[in-house]
Design an enzyme around this catalytic site. Structure first.
Site: not given
Ligand code: F6P
Length: 357
Positions: A10, A73, A115, A138, A173, A180, A275, A281
Protein backbone atom coordinates in the site's frame (compact mmCIF):
# COMPACT_ATOMS: atom_id res chain seq x y z
CA UNK A 1 27.54 1.15 -10.35
CA UNK A 2 23.80 0.86 -10.89
CA UNK A 3 21.20 0.28 -8.19
CA UNK A 4 17.44 -0.26 -8.28
CA UNK A 5 14.58 0.90 -6.11
CA UNK A 6 10.95 -0.16 -5.94
CA UNK A 7 7.95 0.68 -3.75
CA UNK A 8 5.76 -2.24 -2.83
CA UNK A 9 2.51 -2.70 -0.89
CA UNK A 10 0.00 0.00 0.00
CA UNK A 11 1.25 3.51 -0.66
CA UNK A 12 2.18 5.80 2.17
CA UNK A 13 3.04 9.50 2.53
CA UNK A 14 6.84 9.86 2.37
CA UNK A 15 7.60 7.30 -0.35
CA UNK A 16 8.75 10.05 -2.69
CA UNK A 17 10.94 11.45 0.08
CA UNK A 18 12.74 8.07 0.19
CA UNK A 19 13.24 8.20 -3.59
CA UNK A 20 14.57 11.75 -3.22
CA UNK A 21 17.06 10.53 -0.56
CA UNK A 22 18.17 7.50 -2.58
CA UNK A 23 18.68 9.40 -5.83
CA UNK A 24 20.49 12.28 -4.11
CA UNK A 25 22.86 10.03 -2.15
CA UNK A 26 23.51 7.72 -5.10
CA UNK A 27 24.28 10.68 -7.37
CA UNK A 28 26.97 11.86 -4.91
CA UNK A 29 28.63 8.46 -5.36
CA UNK A 30 28.34 8.64 -9.13
CA UNK A 31 25.80 5.78 -9.20
CA UNK A 32 22.87 5.40 -11.54
CA UNK A 33 19.43 4.69 -10.03
CA UNK A 34 16.76 2.63 -11.78
CA UNK A 35 13.21 2.97 -10.46
CA UNK A 36 11.08 -0.13 -11.08
CA UNK A 37 7.39 0.57 -11.62
CA UNK A 38 4.47 -0.97 -9.70
CA UNK A 39 6.47 -2.80 -7.09
CA UNK A 40 8.10 -6.13 -7.86
CA UNK A 41 5.98 -6.43 -11.01
CA UNK A 42 8.35 -3.99 -12.73
CA UNK A 43 11.12 -6.60 -12.43
CA UNK A 44 9.41 -9.11 -14.68
CA UNK A 45 10.90 -9.23 -18.21
CA UNK A 46 11.13 -7.08 -20.22
CA UNK A 47 11.22 -4.88 -17.08
CA UNK A 48 9.15 -1.78 -16.45
CA UNK A 49 11.41 0.96 -15.14
CA UNK A 50 12.73 4.46 -15.52
CA UNK A 51 16.15 5.95 -14.92
CA UNK A 52 15.95 8.35 -11.98
CA UNK A 53 18.20 11.38 -12.27
CA UNK A 54 18.39 14.12 -9.63
CA UNK A 55 16.42 16.37 -12.00
CA UNK A 56 13.56 13.81 -11.88
CA UNK A 57 13.24 14.20 -8.14
CA UNK A 58 12.93 17.99 -8.00
CA UNK A 59 9.80 18.86 -6.04
CA UNK A 60 8.82 15.27 -5.17
CA UNK A 61 9.73 15.49 -1.47
CA UNK A 62 6.38 17.09 -0.73
CA UNK A 63 4.26 14.82 -2.95
CA UNK A 64 2.03 12.05 -1.59
CA UNK A 65 1.79 8.67 -3.34
CA UNK A 66 4.81 7.44 -5.27
CA UNK A 67 6.15 8.47 -8.66
CA UNK A 68 7.02 4.78 -9.23
CA UNK A 69 3.58 3.31 -8.53
CA UNK A 70 3.01 0.41 -6.16
CA UNK A 71 0.85 -2.65 -5.77
CA UNK A 72 -0.16 -4.94 -2.93
CA UNK A 73 -1.08 -7.79 -5.23
CA UNK A 74 0.62 -9.56 -8.11
CA UNK A 75 3.17 -12.34 -8.60
CA UNK A 76 5.38 -11.73 -5.59
CA UNK A 77 2.94 -11.96 -2.65
CA UNK A 78 4.64 -13.58 0.34
CA UNK A 79 1.84 -13.09 2.84
CA UNK A 80 -1.53 -14.82 2.67
CA UNK A 81 -4.51 -14.35 4.96
CA UNK A 82 -3.70 -13.06 8.45
CA UNK A 83 0.06 -13.20 8.15
CA UNK A 84 0.72 -16.72 6.82
CA UNK A 85 3.95 -16.81 4.81
CA UNK A 86 3.92 -18.14 1.25
CA UNK A 87 6.94 -18.85 -0.91
CA UNK A 88 7.23 -16.69 -4.02
CA UNK A 89 7.33 -19.22 -6.90
CA UNK A 90 10.90 -20.04 -7.98
CA UNK A 91 9.97 -19.52 -11.63
CA UNK A 92 8.91 -15.90 -10.85
CA UNK A 93 12.11 -15.25 -8.88
CA UNK A 94 14.24 -16.66 -11.71
CA UNK A 95 12.45 -14.57 -14.34
CA UNK A 96 12.86 -11.38 -12.31
CA UNK A 97 16.53 -12.19 -11.62
CA UNK A 98 17.18 -12.10 -15.36
CA UNK A 99 16.19 -8.43 -15.38
CA UNK A 100 18.48 -7.71 -12.41
CA UNK A 101 21.41 -9.53 -14.03
CA UNK A 102 20.96 -8.12 -17.52
CA UNK A 103 20.71 -4.57 -16.16
CA UNK A 104 23.65 -5.15 -13.82
CA UNK A 105 21.73 -3.96 -10.78
CA UNK A 106 24.19 -4.23 -7.88
CA UNK A 107 21.73 -3.44 -5.08
CA UNK A 108 17.94 -3.46 -4.95
CA UNK A 109 16.25 -1.18 -2.42
CA UNK A 110 12.80 -2.42 -1.45
CA UNK A 111 10.56 0.11 0.26
CA UNK A 112 7.74 -1.87 1.81
CA UNK A 113 5.87 -3.14 4.84
CA UNK A 114 5.82 -6.57 6.45
CA UNK A 115 4.57 -8.45 3.35
CA UNK A 116 6.95 -6.77 0.88
CA UNK A 117 9.94 -7.15 3.18
CA UNK A 118 9.06 -10.84 3.60
CA UNK A 119 9.32 -11.09 -0.19
CA UNK A 120 12.58 -9.14 0.05
CA UNK A 121 13.93 -11.63 2.59
CA UNK A 122 13.14 -14.54 0.27
CA UNK A 123 14.94 -12.77 -2.58
CA UNK A 124 17.93 -12.08 -0.32
CA UNK A 125 18.03 -15.75 0.64
CA UNK A 126 18.00 -16.57 -3.08
CA UNK A 127 21.20 -14.51 -3.39
CA UNK A 128 19.87 -11.08 -4.35
CA UNK A 129 21.57 -7.90 -3.04
CA UNK A 130 18.56 -6.59 -1.09
CA UNK A 131 18.32 -3.56 1.17
CA UNK A 132 14.98 -2.94 2.94
CA UNK A 133 13.33 0.33 3.93
CA UNK A 134 10.33 0.09 6.31
CA UNK A 135 7.13 1.70 5.08
CA UNK A 136 3.78 1.67 6.79
CA UNK A 137 1.23 4.16 8.07
CA UNK A 138 0.25 1.49 10.63
CA UNK A 139 3.65 1.76 12.40
CA UNK A 140 3.42 -1.95 13.18
CA UNK A 141 6.81 -3.17 11.95
CA UNK A 142 8.97 -4.55 14.70
CA UNK A 143 12.65 -3.55 14.85
CA UNK A 144 11.92 0.09 14.05
CA UNK A 145 10.46 2.56 16.53
CA UNK A 146 8.79 4.48 13.71
CA UNK A 147 8.21 4.29 10.00
CA UNK A 148 7.51 7.26 7.76
CA UNK A 149 3.84 7.74 6.85
CA UNK A 150 2.61 7.21 10.40
CA UNK A 151 2.87 10.86 11.39
CA UNK A 152 0.97 11.93 8.26
CA UNK A 153 -1.83 9.43 8.99
CA UNK A 154 -2.04 10.62 12.59
CA UNK A 155 -2.19 14.23 11.42
CA UNK A 156 -5.16 13.37 9.18
CA UNK A 157 -6.92 11.72 12.14
CA UNK A 158 -6.33 14.83 14.25
CA UNK A 159 -7.71 17.06 11.50
CA UNK A 160 -10.77 14.77 11.24
CA UNK A 161 -11.38 14.89 14.99
CA UNK A 162 -11.04 18.67 15.08
CA UNK A 163 -13.78 18.86 12.45
CA UNK A 164 -16.01 16.24 14.07
CA UNK A 165 -15.72 17.96 17.43
CA UNK A 166 -17.45 21.14 16.31
CA UNK A 167 -20.39 19.33 14.74
CA UNK A 168 -20.59 16.91 17.70
CA UNK A 169 -20.85 19.88 20.07
CA UNK A 170 -23.46 21.68 17.97
CA UNK A 171 -25.73 18.63 17.97
CA UNK A 172 -24.80 17.18 21.37
CA UNK A 173 -23.98 13.92 19.64
CA UNK A 174 -21.61 11.02 19.95
CA UNK A 175 -19.32 10.99 16.91
CA UNK A 176 -17.44 7.77 16.18
CA UNK A 177 -14.35 7.96 13.95
CA UNK A 178 -13.05 4.68 12.49
CA UNK A 179 -9.36 4.82 11.59
CA UNK A 180 -6.86 2.52 9.85
CA UNK A 181 -3.97 0.60 11.37
CA UNK A 182 -4.84 -3.00 10.55
CA UNK A 183 -4.21 -5.12 13.69
CA UNK A 184 -2.28 -2.39 15.51
CA UNK A 185 -3.80 0.53 17.40
CA UNK A 186 -1.03 3.11 16.94
CA UNK A 187 -2.93 5.43 14.59
CA UNK A 188 -6.03 5.32 16.82
CA UNK A 189 -4.06 5.86 20.02
CA UNK A 190 -1.83 8.70 18.84
CA UNK A 191 -4.49 10.33 16.67
CA UNK A 192 -7.10 9.98 19.40
CA UNK A 193 -4.93 11.54 22.09
CA UNK A 194 -3.74 14.40 19.88
CA UNK A 195 -7.25 15.04 18.52
CA UNK A 196 -8.90 15.18 21.95
CA UNK A 197 -10.92 11.94 21.73
CA UNK A 198 -12.85 10.99 24.88
CA UNK A 199 -12.89 7.27 24.08
CA UNK A 200 -10.22 5.28 22.17
CA UNK A 201 -10.82 1.63 21.27
CA UNK A 202 -7.84 -0.46 20.20
CA UNK A 203 -7.23 -3.97 18.86
CA UNK A 204 -4.91 -4.58 21.81
CA UNK A 205 -7.42 -3.74 24.57
CA UNK A 206 -10.74 -5.63 24.77
CA UNK A 207 -13.61 -3.22 25.46
CA UNK A 208 -17.13 -3.48 26.80
CA UNK A 209 -20.01 -1.46 25.36
CA UNK A 210 -21.47 -0.98 28.84
CA UNK A 211 -18.26 0.62 30.13
CA UNK A 212 -18.09 3.00 27.18
CA UNK A 213 -21.80 3.86 27.45
CA UNK A 214 -21.53 4.50 31.22
CA UNK A 215 -18.53 6.76 30.60
CA UNK A 216 -20.49 8.78 28.02
CA UNK A 217 -23.56 9.02 30.27
CA UNK A 218 -21.33 10.27 33.09
CA UNK A 219 -19.89 12.94 30.80
CA UNK A 220 -23.43 13.94 29.90
CA UNK A 221 -24.35 14.25 33.57
CA UNK A 222 -21.29 16.46 34.08
CA UNK A 223 -22.50 18.81 31.35
CA UNK A 224 -20.36 17.50 28.47
CA UNK A 225 -23.07 16.61 26.00
CA UNK A 226 -20.92 15.51 23.08
CA UNK A 227 -18.32 12.74 22.96
CA UNK A 228 -15.67 11.77 20.43
CA UNK A 229 -14.95 8.07 20.05
CA UNK A 230 -11.99 6.83 17.97
CA UNK A 231 -12.00 3.18 17.02
CA UNK A 232 -9.23 1.30 15.23
CA UNK A 233 -10.51 -0.75 12.28
CA UNK A 234 -8.84 -3.82 13.83
CA UNK A 235 -10.47 -3.48 17.26
CA UNK A 236 -12.41 -6.62 18.14
CA UNK A 237 -16.06 -6.62 19.11
CA UNK A 238 -16.71 -7.79 22.70
CA UNK A 239 -17.31 -11.33 21.37
CA UNK A 240 -13.73 -11.27 20.02
CA UNK A 241 -14.75 -10.93 16.35
CA UNK A 242 -13.08 -8.63 13.83
CA UNK A 243 -15.43 -6.60 11.63
CA UNK A 244 -14.44 -7.21 8.02
CA UNK A 245 -15.57 -6.10 4.58
CA UNK A 246 -14.21 -9.10 2.66
CA UNK A 247 -10.91 -10.57 1.58
CA UNK A 248 -8.61 -8.92 -0.93
CA UNK A 249 -7.20 -10.77 -3.92
CA UNK A 250 -4.30 -12.21 -1.88
CA UNK A 251 -6.71 -13.67 0.66
CA UNK A 252 -6.04 -11.04 3.32
CA UNK A 253 -9.04 -9.77 5.30
CA UNK A 254 -10.09 -6.20 4.57
CA UNK A 255 -11.07 -4.59 7.83
CA UNK A 256 -13.87 -2.07 8.06
CA UNK A 257 -17.30 -1.35 9.47
CA UNK A 258 -16.73 -1.46 13.22
CA UNK A 259 -17.41 2.28 13.54
CA UNK A 260 -21.01 1.86 12.31
CA UNK A 261 -21.63 -0.99 14.74
CA UNK A 262 -20.24 0.93 17.68
CA UNK A 263 -22.25 4.00 16.84
CA UNK A 264 -25.52 2.02 16.63
CA UNK A 265 -24.91 0.19 19.92
CA UNK A 266 -23.89 3.35 21.81
CA UNK A 267 -27.03 5.11 20.56
CA UNK A 268 -29.10 2.25 22.02
CA UNK A 269 -27.28 2.17 25.34
CA UNK A 270 -27.01 5.92 25.98
CA UNK A 271 -30.17 7.21 24.34
CA UNK A 272 -28.01 9.86 22.66
CA UNK A 273 -27.77 10.41 18.93
CA UNK A 274 -24.63 8.89 17.44
CA UNK A 275 -23.05 9.11 14.01
CA UNK A 276 -20.08 7.34 12.54
CA UNK A 277 -17.46 8.43 10.03
CA UNK A 278 -14.72 6.34 8.40
CA UNK A 279 -11.54 8.17 7.42
CA UNK A 280 -10.35 5.39 5.12
CA UNK A 281 -7.77 6.16 2.49
CA UNK A 282 -7.69 9.86 3.34
CA UNK A 283 -5.12 8.68 5.88
CA UNK A 284 -2.87 7.29 3.14
CA UNK A 285 -3.17 10.05 0.59
CA UNK A 286 -1.91 13.59 0.38
CA UNK A 287 1.31 15.35 1.23
CA UNK A 288 3.59 13.91 3.93
CA UNK A 289 4.14 15.93 7.10
CA UNK A 290 7.53 17.58 7.69
CA UNK A 291 8.52 14.68 9.98
CA UNK A 292 7.71 12.07 7.32
CA UNK A 293 9.57 14.03 4.62
CA UNK A 294 12.69 14.14 6.77
CA UNK A 295 12.39 10.54 7.97
CA UNK A 296 11.77 9.26 4.43
CA UNK A 297 14.71 11.22 3.04
CA UNK A 298 17.04 9.98 5.83
CA UNK A 299 15.87 6.38 5.28
CA UNK A 300 16.68 6.71 1.56
CA UNK A 301 20.16 8.07 2.26
CA UNK A 302 20.81 5.26 4.78
CA UNK A 303 19.68 2.63 2.26
CA UNK A 304 22.33 3.85 -0.20
CA UNK A 305 24.92 3.77 2.61
CA UNK A 306 24.01 0.13 3.33
CA UNK A 307 24.34 -0.69 -0.37
CA UNK A 308 27.76 1.01 -0.42
CA UNK A 309 28.87 -1.08 2.55
CA UNK A 310 27.50 -4.26 0.95
CA UNK A 311 25.26 -4.70 4.01
CA UNK A 312 22.61 -6.71 2.16
CA UNK A 313 19.71 -8.45 3.86
CA UNK A 314 19.39 -5.49 6.22
CA UNK A 315 16.54 -3.05 6.75
CA UNK A 316 16.89 0.61 7.66
CA UNK A 317 15.54 1.20 11.17
CA UNK A 318 14.86 4.08 13.53
CA UNK A 319 15.62 3.99 17.23
CA UNK A 320 16.10 6.78 19.77
CA UNK A 321 16.25 9.50 17.07
CA UNK A 322 18.92 7.61 15.11
CA UNK A 323 18.63 6.00 11.71
CA UNK A 324 20.30 2.60 11.90
CA UNK A 325 19.77 -0.87 10.43
CA UNK A 326 18.73 -4.39 11.48
CA UNK A 327 18.62 -7.74 9.67
CA UNK A 328 15.36 -7.92 7.66
CA UNK A 329 14.79 -11.30 9.29
CA UNK A 330 14.39 -9.58 12.68
CA UNK A 331 11.88 -7.09 11.35
CA UNK A 332 9.30 -9.27 9.61
CA UNK A 333 6.66 -11.73 10.78
CA UNK A 334 6.09 -10.13 14.14
CA UNK A 335 3.90 -7.10 14.56
CA UNK A 336 4.78 -4.24 16.88
CA UNK A 337 1.57 -3.72 18.81
CA UNK A 338 0.48 -1.17 21.40
CA UNK A 339 1.33 -2.42 24.89
CA UNK A 340 -1.96 -2.52 26.76
CA UNK A 341 -0.30 -1.31 29.97
CA UNK A 342 2.41 0.76 28.26
CA UNK A 343 3.30 4.34 29.08
CA UNK A 344 1.22 5.97 26.33
CA UNK A 345 -1.91 4.01 27.28
CA UNK A 346 -1.34 4.90 30.94
CA UNK A 347 -0.87 8.56 30.01
CA UNK A 348 -4.14 8.52 28.06
CA UNK A 349 -5.95 7.04 31.06
CA UNK A 350 -4.33 9.60 33.37
CA UNK A 351 -5.92 12.45 31.43
CA UNK A 352 -9.34 10.81 31.63
CA UNK A 353 -9.55 9.07 28.25
CA UNK A 354 -11.68 5.90 28.34
CA UNK A 355 -10.08 2.85 26.69
CA UNK A 356 -13.24 0.80 27.14
CA UNK A 357 -11.69 -1.67 29.61
O1 F6P B 1 -1.42 -1.19 5.84
C1 F6P B 1 -1.91 0.04 5.45
C2 F6P B 1 -3.40 0.04 5.30
O2 F6P B 1 -3.81 1.33 4.94
C3 F6P B 1 -4.17 -0.46 6.52
O3 F6P B 1 -4.21 0.49 7.56
C4 F6P B 1 -5.48 -0.82 5.91
O4 F6P B 1 -6.17 -1.80 6.66
C5 F6P B 1 -5.09 -1.36 4.57
O5 F6P B 1 -3.80 -0.84 4.27
C6 F6P B 1 -6.03 -1.02 3.45
O6 F6P B 1 -5.57 -1.65 2.31
P1 F6P B 1 -6.21 -1.44 0.87
O7 F6P B 1 -5.72 -0.11 0.35
O8 F6P B 1 -5.70 -2.58 0.08
O9 F6P B 1 -7.70 -1.43 1.04
Amino acid sequence: MRIGILNSGGDCPGLNAVIHGVVGAAHQLGWEVIGFRDGFEGLLPPGDFRVLKPSDTIGILKLGGTILGSTNKGHFAAKIGVGDVAEVPKEIIDRAKKTIDQMEIRALIIVGGDGSLTTGLQLFKAGWPIVGVPKTIDNDLSATAMSFGFDSAVTTVVDGLDRLNTTAESHKRIMVLEVMGRHAGWIALWGGIAGGANVILLPEIPFSFEKVADFIKQRDAQGYHSSLVVVAEGAKMPDGELVTIDKNTSGEVRLGGIGEQISARLEELTGKEARSCTLGHLQRGGAPTALDRILGMRFGVKAVKLAEEGAFGRMVSYEAYHVDSVPIEEAVNKLRLVESDGEVVQAAKSVGICLGD
